[in-house]
Scaffold this motif. Structure first.
Motif, short mmCIF file in Angstrom:
data_model
loop_
_atom_site.label_atom_id
_atom_site.label_comp_id
_atom_site.label_asym_id
_atom_site.label_seq_id
_atom_site.Cartn_x
_atom_site.Cartn_y
_atom_site.Cartn_z
N GLU A 50 0.72 -1.09 -0.03
CA GLU A 50 0.00 0.03 0.14
C GLU A 50 0.97 1.16 0.12
O GLU A 50 2.04 1.17 0.62
CB GLU A 50 -0.88 0.13 1.09
CG GLU A 50 -2.02 -1.19 1.20
CD GLU A 50 -2.90 -1.11 2.40
OE1 GLU A 50 -2.63 -0.20 3.54
OE2 GLU A 50 -3.50 -1.95 2.69
N ASP A 51 0.23 2.28 -0.56
CA ASP A 51 1.14 3.33 -0.58
C ASP A 51 0.22 4.54 -1.29
O ASP A 51 -0.90 4.35 -2.07
CB ASP A 51 2.45 3.39 -1.63
CG ASP A 51 3.32 4.69 -1.38
OD1 ASP A 51 3.02 5.52 -0.94
OD2 ASP A 51 4.61 4.13 -1.87
N ALA A 52 0.43 5.86 -0.97
CA ALA A 52 -0.35 6.88 -1.50
C ALA A 52 -0.21 7.26 -3.00
O ALA A 52 -0.99 7.81 -3.46
CB ALA A 52 -0.25 8.23 -0.53
N GLU A 53 1.03 6.74 -3.31
CA GLU A 53 1.39 7.09 -4.71
C GLU A 53 0.49 6.34 -5.93
O GLU A 53 -0.16 5.41 -5.45
CB GLU A 53 2.85 6.77 -4.87
CG GLU A 53 3.74 7.50 -3.99
CD GLU A 53 3.79 8.94 -4.33
OE1 GLU A 53 3.88 9.28 -5.45
OE2 GLU A 53 3.86 9.51 -3.57
N PRO A 54 0.49 6.65 -7.02
CA PRO A 54 -0.19 5.95 -8.14
C PRO A 54 0.32 4.62 -8.02
O PRO A 54 1.46 4.38 -7.95
CB PRO A 54 0.13 6.75 -9.31
CG PRO A 54 0.56 7.98 -8.94
CD PRO A 54 1.22 7.98 -7.84
N ALA A 55 -0.53 3.77 -8.50
CA ALA A 55 -0.31 2.24 -8.93
C ALA A 55 0.96 2.05 -9.61
O ALA A 55 1.13 2.76 -10.83
CB ALA A 55 -1.61 1.54 -9.35
N ARG A 63 10.09 -11.41 -6.89
CA ARG A 63 8.99 -10.82 -6.53
C ARG A 63 8.28 -9.80 -7.63
O ARG A 63 9.24 -9.01 -8.25
CB ARG A 63 8.91 -10.21 -5.26
CG ARG A 63 9.19 -11.18 -3.96
CD ARG A 63 9.05 -10.45 -2.68
NE ARG A 63 9.53 -9.12 -2.68
CZ ARG A 63 10.75 -8.77 -2.12
NH1 ARG A 63 11.60 -9.84 -1.80
NH2 ARG A 63 10.98 -7.63 -2.09
N LEU A 64 6.88 -9.81 -7.84
CA LEU A 64 6.63 -8.82 -8.76
C LEU A 64 5.66 -7.83 -7.54
O LEU A 64 4.56 -8.26 -6.94
CB LEU A 64 5.40 -9.28 -9.75
CG LEU A 64 4.73 -8.15 -10.40
CD1 LEU A 64 5.79 -7.27 -11.32
CD2 LEU A 64 3.78 -8.77 -11.53
N GLU A 65 6.23 -6.95 -7.42
CA GLU A 65 5.48 -5.86 -6.30
C GLU A 65 4.77 -4.96 -6.89
O GLU A 65 5.07 -4.28 -7.90
CB GLU A 65 6.67 -5.09 -5.41
CG GLU A 65 7.69 -5.92 -4.57
CD GLU A 65 8.47 -5.07 -3.79
OE1 GLU A 65 8.43 -3.98 -3.50
OE2 GLU A 65 9.58 -5.69 -3.37
N VAL A 66 3.41 -4.99 -6.44
CA VAL A 66 2.21 -4.14 -6.94
C VAL A 66 2.13 -3.28 -6.07
O VAL A 66 1.77 -3.60 -4.84
CB VAL A 66 1.09 -4.99 -7.53
CG1 VAL A 66 0.04 -3.72 -8.05
CG2 VAL A 66 1.37 -5.83 -8.42
N VAL A 67 2.33 -2.04 -6.11
CA VAL A 67 1.92 -0.97 -5.08
C VAL A 67 0.60 0.05 -5.72
O VAL A 67 0.57 0.34 -6.61
CB VAL A 67 3.22 0.21 -5.26
CG1 VAL A 67 3.06 1.13 -3.87
CG2 VAL A 67 4.44 -0.51 -4.77
N LEU A 68 -0.31 -0.16 -4.63
CA LEU A 68 -1.72 0.33 -4.77
C LEU A 68 -2.12 1.52 -3.60
O LEU A 68 -1.50 0.91 -2.66
CB LEU A 68 -2.57 -0.65 -5.10
CG LEU A 68 -2.52 -1.55 -6.32
CD1 LEU A 68 -3.46 -2.82 -5.90
CD2 LEU A 68 -3.02 -0.97 -7.26
N PRO A 69 -2.86 2.35 -3.88
CA PRO A 69 -3.38 3.07 -2.84
C PRO A 69 -4.39 1.98 -1.86
O PRO A 69 -4.90 1.09 -2.62
CB PRO A 69 -4.20 4.12 -3.38
CG PRO A 69 -3.66 4.34 -4.93
CD PRO A 69 -3.12 2.95 -5.29
N LEU A 79 -5.87 -5.05 -10.65
CA LEU A 79 -4.67 -5.87 -10.19
C LEU A 79 -4.31 -6.85 -11.40
O LEU A 79 -3.25 -6.71 -11.94
CB LEU A 79 -4.83 -6.84 -8.93
CG LEU A 79 -4.51 -6.13 -7.63
CD1 LEU A 79 -5.27 -6.96 -6.66
CD2 LEU A 79 -3.48 -5.80 -7.48
N ARG A 80 -5.48 -7.10 -12.35
CA ARG A 80 -5.10 -8.03 -13.44
C ARG A 80 -4.60 -7.31 -14.24
O ARG A 80 -3.64 -7.52 -15.20
CB ARG A 80 -6.16 -8.76 -13.83
CG ARG A 80 -6.15 -9.57 -15.10
CD ARG A 80 -7.51 -10.14 -15.64
NE ARG A 80 -7.25 -10.94 -16.76
CZ ARG A 80 -6.80 -10.86 -17.89
NH1 ARG A 80 -6.41 -9.48 -18.15
NH2 ARG A 80 -6.51 -11.68 -19.05
N ASN A 81 -5.03 -5.83 -14.53
CA ASN A 81 -4.67 -5.02 -15.51
C ASN A 81 -3.10 -4.57 -15.51
O ASN A 81 -2.52 -4.51 -16.12
CB ASN A 81 -5.55 -3.71 -15.70
CG ASN A 81 -7.05 -4.24 -16.16
OD1 ASN A 81 -7.06 -5.17 -17.05
ND2 ASN A 81 -8.03 -3.37 -15.98
#
Length: 192
Positions: A50-55, A63-69, A79-81
């Protein structure tokens, strides 16, 4: 048609099995922390942050890190997109370059390489000498990727699947039978 009629039961059984594998794999695909995906034939683990920044996404240390608000954290479509965007980016960086390398190595010339997200094809070659490659190839081992690229390059000389075509493929990729069988077995599970 005669082949189909003589082998109708086998064709139908094989098709049903392939559809069942694909449906099962799609049903099981969840975009959650710890989910695993293939990348060059190796497993990478999805890590959600989680982060306040854009996805955004980052590949590091397997690891594939996905950062999302936080408010988007469980959005499966988003997430799929994002994961699809990761594979498309990797494919656009790797597949045209690898195609160019193999073409030069084996004396082929083509017009351009396009990256697509096809449901049923790993690659294709047009009469205009364009090569289309599926971005999901990035999930396959590098030998499998090379086989598909060589297969499509050989179509520049033989726009068919005649014995002459397969002899040409074998001359550049002696292990093509192994990789063709690999795609038959593992292809249905290479889903995003």
């Amino acid at each position: 048609m005669a082949f189909f009629q003589q082998n109708q039961a086998w064709v139908l059984k094989t098709w049903i099995e392939a559809q069942a594998k694909k449906t099962m794999a799609m049903r099981e695909r969840r975009y959650i922390d710890g989910a695993q995906f293939l990348y060059f034939g190796d497993k990478i683990t999805l890590k959600l942050r989680e982060d306040a920044e854009p996805a955004r996404f980052i590949l590091r240390d397997g690891r594939l890190e996905v950062v999302l608000p936080q408010h988007l954290h469980g959005d499966q479509i988003l997430l799929r997109n994002i994961i699809e965007a990761f594979y498309r980016q990797q494919a656009k960086a790797y597949l045209p370059l690898r195609t160019s390398q193999l073409a030069r190595q084996h004396g082929f010339s083509y017009n351009q390489v396009r990256i697509k997200n096809q449901k049923t094809r790993w690659g294709s070659c047009s009469a205009k000498r364009n090569i289309n490659l599926n971005m999901r190839l990035m999930m396959a081992p590098d030998g499998a990727i090379d086989y598909v690229i060589i297969h499509e390059l050989c179509h520049l000389r033989e726009l068919n699947h005649s014995p002459a075509f397969w002899a040409l493929v074998e001359s550049y990729c002696p292990e093509f039978r192994h990789w063709r069988a690999w795609f038959r077995q593992h292809g249905p599970s290479l889903i995003l």
